[in-house]
Every structure is written in C-alpha cells, then in structure tokens.
Design a protein around this motif. Structure first.
Motif, PDB file in Angstrom:
ATOM      1  N   ARG A   8       0.838  -1.194   0.000  1.00 37.60           N
ATOM      2  CA  ARG A   8       0.000   0.000   0.000  1.00 37.60           C
ATOM      3  C   ARG A   8       0.881   1.255   0.000  1.00 37.60           C
ATOM      4  NH1 ARG A   8      -5.553  -0.629   1.507  1.00 37.60           N
ATOM      5  NH2 ARG A   8      -6.130  -2.751   0.883  1.00 37.60           N
ATOM      6  N   HIS A   9       0.339   2.335  -0.516  1.00 43.39           N
ATOM      7  CA  HIS A   9       1.078   3.585  -0.651  1.00 43.39           C
ATOM      8  C   HIS A   9       1.597   4.071   0.701  1.00 43.39           C
ATOM      9  CE1 HIS A   9       2.223   7.535  -2.132  1.00 43.39           C
ATOM     10  NE2 HIS A   9       1.539   8.081  -1.138  1.00 43.39           N
ATOM     11  N   GLY A  10       2.884   4.399   0.755  1.00 47.43           N
ATOM     12  CA  GLY A  10       3.490   4.985   1.946  1.00 47.43           C
ATOM     13  C   GLY A  10       3.912   4.005   3.007  1.00 47.43           C
ATOM     14  N   ALA A  11       3.669   2.702   2.819  1.00 53.78           N
ATOM     15  CA  ALA A  11       3.957   1.729   3.871  1.00 53.78           C
ATOM     16  C   ALA A  11       5.446   1.636   4.161  1.00 53.78           C
ATOM     17  CB  ALA A  11       3.421   0.362   3.473  1.00 53.78           C
ATOM     18  N   VAL A  12       5.787   1.673   5.431  1.00 50.04           N
ATOM     19  CA  VAL A  12       7.160   1.481   5.912  1.00 50.04           C
ATOM     20  C   VAL A  12       7.144   0.300   6.862  1.00 50.04           C
ATOM     21  CG1 VAL A  12       9.064   2.482   7.234  1.00 50.04           C
ATOM     22  CG2 VAL A  12       7.728   3.926   5.666  1.00 50.04           C
ATOM     23  N   GLU A  13       7.932  -0.717   6.570  1.00 52.42           N
ATOM     24  CA  GLU A  13       7.895  -1.949   7.346  1.00 52.42           C
ATOM     25  C   GLU A  13       8.440  -1.756   8.756  1.00 52.42           C
ATOM     26  OE1 GLU A  13       9.286  -6.665   7.078  1.00 52.42           O
ATOM     27  OE2 GLU A  13       9.690  -5.282   5.412  1.00 52.42           O
ATOM     28  N   GLY A  14       7.826  -2.454   9.714  1.00 54.20           N
ATOM     29  CA  GLY A  14       8.299  -2.432  11.082  1.00 54.20           C
ATOM     30  C   GLY A  14       9.569  -3.248  11.254  1.00 54.20           C
ATOM     31  N   GLU A  15      10.098  -3.198  12.464  1.00 50.02           N
ATOM     32  CA  GLU A  15      11.331  -3.904  12.777  1.00 50.02           C
ATOM     33  C   GLU A  15      11.117  -4.810  13.981  1.00 50.02           C
ATOM     34  OE1 GLU A  15      14.147  -0.809  13.484  1.00 50.02           O
ATOM     35  OE2 GLU A  15      14.439  -0.366  11.347  1.00 50.02           O
ATOM     36  N   GLY A  16      12.093  -5.692  14.219  1.00 43.80           N
ATOM     37  CA  GLY A  16      12.042  -6.556  15.389  1.00 43.80           C
ATOM     38  C   GLY A  16      10.800  -7.423  15.391  1.00 43.80           C
ATOM     39  N   PRO A  17      10.092  -7.500  16.514  1.00 43.04           N
ATOM     40  CA  PRO A  17       8.911  -8.371  16.588  1.00 43.04           C
ATOM     41  C   PRO A  17       7.781  -7.939  15.668  1.00 43.04           C
ATOM     42  CG  PRO A  17       9.092  -7.017  18.564  1.00 43.04           C
ATOM     43  CD  PRO A  17      10.359  -6.840  17.807  1.00 43.04           C
ATOM     44  N   ASP A  18       7.799  -6.682  15.211  1.00 42.76           N
ATOM     45  CA  ASP A  18       6.737  -6.203  14.325  1.00 42.76           C
ATOM     46  C   ASP A  18       7.195  -6.109  12.868  1.00 42.76           C
ATOM     47  OD1 ASP A  18       4.764  -6.074  16.264  1.00 42.76           O
ATOM     48  OD2 ASP A  18       5.349  -4.078  16.903  1.00 42.76           O
ATOM     49  N   ALA A  19       8.256  -6.847  12.525  1.00 39.76           N
ATOM     50  CA  ALA A  19       8.657  -6.947  11.126  1.00 39.76           C
ATOM     51  C   ALA A  19       7.601  -7.737  10.360  1.00 39.76           C
ATOM     52  CB  ALA A  19      10.005  -7.637  11.014  1.00 39.76           C
ATOM     53  N   GLY A  20       7.489  -7.439   9.075  1.00 41.33           N
ATOM     54  CA  GLY A  20       6.543  -8.151   8.224  1.00 41.33           C
ATOM     55  C   GLY A  20       5.242  -7.417   8.006  1.00 41.33           C
ATOM     56  N   VAL A  21       4.979  -6.391   8.827  1.00 36.30           N
ATOM     57  CA  VAL A  21       3.804  -5.534   8.657  1.00 36.30           C
ATOM     58  C   VAL A  21       4.265  -4.084   8.733  1.00 36.30           C
ATOM     59  CG1 VAL A  21       2.202  -7.243   9.605  1.00 36.30           C
ATOM     60  CG2 VAL A  21       3.265  -5.570  11.134  1.00 36.30           C
ATOM     61  N   ALA A  22       3.354  -3.165   8.445  1.00 35.01           N
ATOM     62  CA  ALA A  22       3.729  -1.758   8.366  1.00 35.01           C
ATOM     63  C   ALA A  22       3.824  -1.120   9.752  1.00 35.01           C
ATOM     64  CB  ALA A  22       2.721  -0.986   7.526  1.00 35.01           C
ATOM     65  N   ALA A  23       4.942  -0.423   9.990  1.00 32.91           N
ATOM     66  CA  ALA A  23       5.048   0.425  11.183  1.00 32.91           C
ATOM     67  C   ALA A  23       4.174   1.656  11.011  1.00 32.91           C
ATOM     68  CB  ALA A  23       6.495   0.829  11.425  1.00 32.91           C
ATOM     69  N   HIS A  24       4.132   2.178   9.787  1.00 29.46           N
ATOM     70  CA  HIS A  24       3.249   3.311   9.489  1.00 29.46           C
ATOM     71  C   HIS A  24       3.089   3.415   7.977  1.00 29.46           C
ATOM     72  CE1 HIS A  24       6.540   6.028   8.162  1.00 29.46           C
ATOM     73  NE2 HIS A  24       7.235   5.444   9.118  1.00 29.46           N
ATOM     74  N   TYR A  25       2.178   4.277   7.566  1.00 21.08           N
ATOM     75  CA  TYR A  25       1.892   4.500   6.148  1.00 21.08           C
ATOM     76  C   TYR A  25       2.176   5.950   5.757  1.00 21.08           C
ATOM     77  CZ  TYR A  25      -0.305  -0.070   6.462  1.00 21.08           C
ATOM     78  OH  TYR A  25      -0.536  -1.422   6.663  1.00 21.08           O
ATOM     79  N   GLY A  26       3.138   6.542   6.455  1.00 26.43           N
ATOM     80  CA  GLY A  26       3.581   7.878   6.092  1.00 26.43           C
ATOM     81  C   GLY A  26       3.214   8.970   7.068  1.00 26.43           C
ATOM     82  N   ASP A  27       2.207   8.739   7.925  1.00 26.59           N
ATOM     83  CA  ASP A  27       1.767   9.782   8.856  1.00 26.59           C
ATOM     84  C   ASP A  27       1.247   9.129  10.138  1.00 26.59           C
ATOM     85  OD1 ASP A  27       0.830  12.003  10.168  1.00 26.59           O
ATOM     86  OD2 ASP A  27      -0.291  12.813   8.450  1.00 26.59           O
ATOM     87  N   PRO A  28       2.173   8.682  11.013  1.00 26.75           N
ATOM     88  CA  PRO A  28       1.726   7.936  12.195  1.00 26.75           C
ATOM     89  C   PRO A  28       0.836   8.725  13.142  1.00 26.75           C
ATOM     90  CG  PRO A  28       4.135   8.211  12.179  1.00 26.75           C
ATOM     91  CD  PRO A  28       3.633   8.704  10.873  1.00 26.75           C
ATOM     92  N   MET A  29       0.992  10.034  13.208  1.00 29.50           N
ATOM     93  CA  MET A  29       0.124  10.817  14.103  1.00 29.50           C
ATOM     94  C   MET A  29      -1.310  10.852  13.579  1.00 29.50           C
ATOM     95  SD  MET A  29       1.902  11.546  16.634  1.00 29.50           S
ATOM     96  CE  MET A  29       3.640  11.470  17.060  1.00 29.50           C
ATOM     97  N   ARG A  30      -1.462  11.052  12.296  1.00 28.21           N
ATOM     98  CA  ARG A  30      -2.796  11.017  11.695  1.00 28.21           C
ATOM     99  C   ARG A  30      -3.405   9.621  11.871  1.00 28.21           C
ATOM    100  NH1 ARG A  30      -4.899   9.416   6.749  1.00 28.21           N
ATOM    101  NH2 ARG A  30      -6.837  10.480   6.134  1.00 28.21           N
ATOM    102  N   GLU A  31      -2.587   8.594  11.730  1.00 24.86           N
ATOM    103  CA  GLU A  31      -3.067   7.224  11.888  1.00 24.86           C
ATOM    104  C   GLU A  31      -3.569   6.980  13.310  1.00 24.86           C
ATOM    105  OE1 GLU A  31       0.155   4.728  10.402  1.00 24.86           O
ATOM    106  OE2 GLU A  31       0.369   6.104   8.697  1.00 24.86           O
ATOM    107  N   GLN A  32      -2.877   7.534  14.303  1.00 26.07           N
ATOM    108  CA  GLN A  32      -3.361   7.436  15.685  1.00 26.07           C
ATOM    109  C   GLN A  32      -4.724   8.092  15.842  1.00 26.07           C
ATOM    110  OE1 GLN A  32      -0.950   8.327  19.190  1.00 26.07           O
ATOM    111  NE2 GLN A  32       0.872   8.143  17.897  1.00 26.07           N
ATOM    112  N   ARG A  33      -4.861   9.273  15.276  1.00 24.06           N
ATOM    113  CA  ARG A  33      -6.134   9.982  15.408  1.00 24.06           C
ATOM    114  C   ARG A  33      -7.260   9.199  14.745  1.00 24.06           C
ATOM    115  NH1 ARG A  33      -2.541  14.450  14.854  1.00 24.06           N
ATOM    116  NH2 ARG A  33      -2.808  14.496  12.596  1.00 24.06           N
TER     117      ARG A  33
END
Length: 343
Positions: free
Chosen positions: A15-40
């Motif tokens: 998906r657009h903007g996806a940045v992969e996570g690290e460590g135990p959360d590798a394999g899925v996205a840590a965020h898609y470009g705007d983690p604060m907006r994603e929290q909201r």
C-alpha cells in the motif's frame, strides 16, 4: 519468552506509503507515512491495523476448553461461542511464557499470539495432550489478524473476533493498579480473524494505521505486551495482568502456587510504570535502556512511543522499592513516573 523472527511479508506493505516495522513487528507496516494522523484515525474508530504477523493456533475436539482451562490461568470451561477471554501460560515458577487471546466459535477454539511464538506454544500443547480428545494446529499460514478500534464481540455472519478486555476486572480476580480512573478506560480494541488470502478484501477501503499508532495507544492505556513488558522472570502481578487474565480460585494449573503466594502473602518484586518523557529532544530512548535514579540502575524501558496528544511516552519495569514520586533517567532523558502497579 524469546520468539523467532517473523519473516512473512504482508501484502498490505504494498500500500502507498507503507514502511515496514522492525524486530517483533517486522513483516507488517510500522506506518503508512503519517503515524500521528493514523493514531487519530484509530481513536476516532475509523482505521484498521495490519497484525497479520501474529500467530494463530486452533484447538478442536470436545475436550478443548476444559483442557485449556486446566493448563492456563483463566476460567475457560463453558466459554460461550463468540465470547472473548485472555489467559496466560506460566512456567512452573509462575513466570509468564505465553499470552493467549482466546475466542471459541462453537466447534474450534482460536488463539492469537505474539509474532513468532506459535510454534513453541503448539509444541508445548502437543506434549500435554495425553489421551484427551483435542487436536492442535498452527494455522498462521492460512489465517491472519487485523486490529480495529471496536469493543463489541463479533456477531453471526461476521468474521470471528477477539475483544480485548483491558482494563476491566474479569471474573474472580484482583487489580494491582487503579480500578477507577484507569488510563485504559474507554479504549476499544479487537482482533479480527480473516483468511490470509482475503486480507486485502477484509480491509477494503478503510484507512490503514501502522503498528506505531497501535503501540502508542497501547502504551497510553498501560496495556502489557508479552516480550515487551515481560522477560524470563516476569510474574503477572508485576504488570497488573491478573485483572484480565488470571482467575484466582480456579483449579490447579502450572504456576498457580506463585500466583497465590504473591497475592496472599507478599508484593511483586518489580512494578510497571508509565513514563512521560522529556520531549525537548528529537530521539526516543531505545527499548531495553536502563532506567536510573541517582546514578543507580533501577529498571528498564520496555516500550516507547510518540503519542499524538501526550508526546513521548513509555512503559517501564522498576524495582518495587523505587519511590513513586521521583523522576527517573533513561539515556539522559528525564522520565516522570505515573504509578501503574502499586509498590
């Protein structure tokens, strides 16, 4: 416990903007470009989180619930279909080994687990089968998990879901932190179980939020996570896990003696704290960093995040003897305590 590294790559990382996570959360996205907006978006109940790196295990057979009940910390006998529960697997000395998100569909009990821990759980369950009518399977390759900010159990015709009970007291148990005014009050969260090959269809056109957003809201709710707030010595009392996952007067299970002894006769040797970090710098301290007081190490940082309202926040585990009204230091950054577990 130590988990193997998850290597399955989610298709949602395309998906657009996806940045992969690290460590135990590798394999899925840590965020898609705007983690604060994603929290909201999560707090508004609008987004969905890719948790397809979590393990999924099924237990079938007529003895499944009584069998799981006999080995783990929660009351599971008679669990109605589509009713969620949380239970722990403890070592003989009462240390937390697995955290089970449990929901039964009437014929199968589904367990979702921390990434990489399913093989170890299945191996242990298989060793405990004896002559009972149960079958255990690691179905992580066929089934995936999506997280969403919803607090209701799934209905017939919907994908099966596990609803997080945190922070309410479940059954015959006790809280080691506040009951009224808990930071997790009002947090709605559940995990949907969907076929892995239908993951993208299950998301549909809903906005995606990454694990950074979900973790920030978990930290703000003081919610412990296996492998983060726990190590090989953790007992449930230290992180206030009795409130949702431990029944105090059920039948015998592995580790029960420690649960009862600490509850009846003493206090846990360590305690979970919520930390507001000095936000004047731009770098967050590393997870695992020592927490210090007057130049002396008194604990460790277990989770850290940037919250969309509260700024840099963290969870840590400190010695019980640490005064509750003092600020700590982590990587040279001031960390103000909020009591989660009483000393």
């Amino acid at each position: 416990m130590t988990a193997s590294v998850q290597t399955t790559r989610s298709p949602l990382l395309d998906r657009h903007g996806a940045v992969e996570g690290e460590g135990p959360d590798a394999g899925v996205a840590a965020h898609y470009g705007d983690p604060m907006r994603e929290q909201r978006l999560l707090t508004e109940g609008l987004a969905v989180v890719d948790l397809s790196h979590r393990g999924v295990v099924t237990v079938t057979g007529s003895d499944r619930l009584t069998w799981l009940h006999s080995m783990t910390t929660q009351q599971l006998t008679g669990l109605p279909p589509r009713t969620s529960a949380e239970s722990l697997v403890l070592s003989p000395k009462g240390h937390v080994e697995h955290a089970l998100h449990v929901v039964d569909d009437g014929t199968t009990t589904w367990l979702t687990l921390e990434p990489g821990t399913a093989p170890a759980l299945v191996a242990w369950l298989e060793s405990m089968r004896f002559m009972l009518r149960v079958e255990v399977a690691d179905v992580s390759d066929a089934w995936a998990v999506l997280g969403e900010p919803v607090g209701t159990e799934s209905a017939e015709g919907e994908p099966l879901a596990w609803v997080d009970p945190w922070p309410r007291l479940v059954g015959d148990t006790v809280a080691y932190g506040p009951v009224e005014g808990h930071a997790g009050e009002g947090r709605a969260w559940r995990e949907l179980l969907v076929p892995r090959d239908g993951l993208e269809a299950a998301v549909g056109d809903r906005p995606l939020a990454g694990t950074w957003a979900a973790e920030a809201l978990r930290v703000a709710a003081w919610r412990p996570r296996l492998g983060h707030e726990t190590d090989h010595r953790t007992i449930p009392h230290e992180v206030d896990w009795l409130r949702t996952a431990v029944h105090l007067h059920k039948g015998c299970y592995r580790g029960q003696e420690t649960i009862a002894r600490v509850h009846n006769l003493g206090r846990p040797p360590r305690r979970l704290v919520f930390l507001h970090l000095d936000g004047s710098g731009h770098v967050l301290p590393a997870v695992g960093s020592p927490l210090s007081l007057d130049g002396r190490e008194v604990g460790r940082l277990t989770s850290v995040a940037r919250h969309h309202e509260d700024g840099p926040v963290a969870l840590g585990v400190v010695k019980r003897s640490v005064a509750e009204d003092v600020d700590l230091l982590v990587d040279g950054i001031s960390a103000a305590q909020t009591v989660v577990v009483r000393g």
